[in-house]
Design an enzyme around this catalytic site. Structure first.
Site, mmCIF file in Angstrom:
data_model
loop_
_atom_site.group_PDB
_atom_site.id
_atom_site.type_symbol
_atom_site.label_atom_id
_atom_site.label_comp_id
_atom_site.label_asym_id
_atom_site.label_seq_id
_atom_site.Cartn_x
_atom_site.Cartn_y
_atom_site.Cartn_z
ATOM 1 N N ARG A 78 -1.524 -1.868 6.901
ATOM 2 C CA ARG A 78 -2.957 -1.661 7.287
ATOM 3 C C ARG A 78 -3.175 -0.211 7.655
ATOM 4 O O ARG A 78 -4.012 0.413 7.347
ATOM 5 C CB ARG A 78 -2.930 -2.759 8.478
ATOM 6 C CG ARG A 78 -4.427 -2.536 9.319
ATOM 7 C CD ARG A 78 -4.058 -1.966 10.521
ATOM 8 N NE ARG A 78 -5.360 -1.723 11.426
ATOM 9 C CZ ARG A 78 -5.599 -0.582 11.921
ATOM 10 N NH1 ARG A 78 -4.727 0.527 12.019
ATOM 11 N NH2 ARG A 78 -6.733 -0.446 12.636
ATOM 12 N N HIS A 83 -5.261 4.823 7.140
ATOM 13 C CA HIS A 83 -5.231 6.383 7.500
ATOM 14 C C HIS A 83 -4.551 7.236 6.224
ATOM 15 O O HIS A 83 -4.759 8.378 6.221
ATOM 16 C CB HIS A 83 -4.338 6.541 8.652
ATOM 17 C CG HIS A 83 -4.813 5.886 9.854
ATOM 18 N ND1 HIS A 83 -5.985 6.320 10.517
ATOM 19 C CD2 HIS A 83 -4.509 4.792 10.486
ATOM 20 C CE1 HIS A 83 -6.051 5.548 11.454
ATOM 21 N NE2 HIS A 83 -5.150 4.485 11.514
#
Length: 117
Positions: A78, A83
């Site tokens: 995730r 990111h």
């Protein structure tokens, strides 16, 4: 069980069902997946939801980390999707879809059945 944890388990289950629905009318084919940007982004979004829900679950009840195989890796994925989007490997995502998502589905359904009585 905390009602929020149960809600997050249902969120994981719904995201897995949604991913599976993307392939309902066609054979799962890596090369088709790799060429379809919209499909890849949809799958990645559902994996984000799964990772965020797992993170919330084990933050709330750390003992559940042992009942969700690779929970830390799910959270790590995730974080990578969010990111480090420019470092996403289609091969890695595909491997997760084929090799790991079915097991997660089974584990989540078992947890829901156990705690949703």
């Amino acid at each position: 069980m905390d009602e929020r944890i149960l809600k997050w388990l249902f969120d994981i289950s719904a995201a897995i069902d949604e991913i599976e629905s993307y392939f309902e009318n066609s054979e799962k084919n890596f090369f088709t997946y790799k060429q379809n940007t919209m499909l890849k982004r949809a799958v990645e979004r559902d994996l984000e939801i799964i990772g965020e829900a797992v993170n919330r679950i084990i933050t709330r009840d750390e003992s559940l980390a042992a009942k969700i195989t690779n929970s830390k890796a799910i959270i790590g994925l995730r974080n990578q999707v969010i990111h480090a989007y420019d470092n996403i490997s289609d091969e890695n995502i595909w491997s997760i879809l084929i090799n790991h998502l079915p097991k997660l589905k089974t584990e989540v359904k078992a947890l829901i059945a156990k705690y949703h009585q």
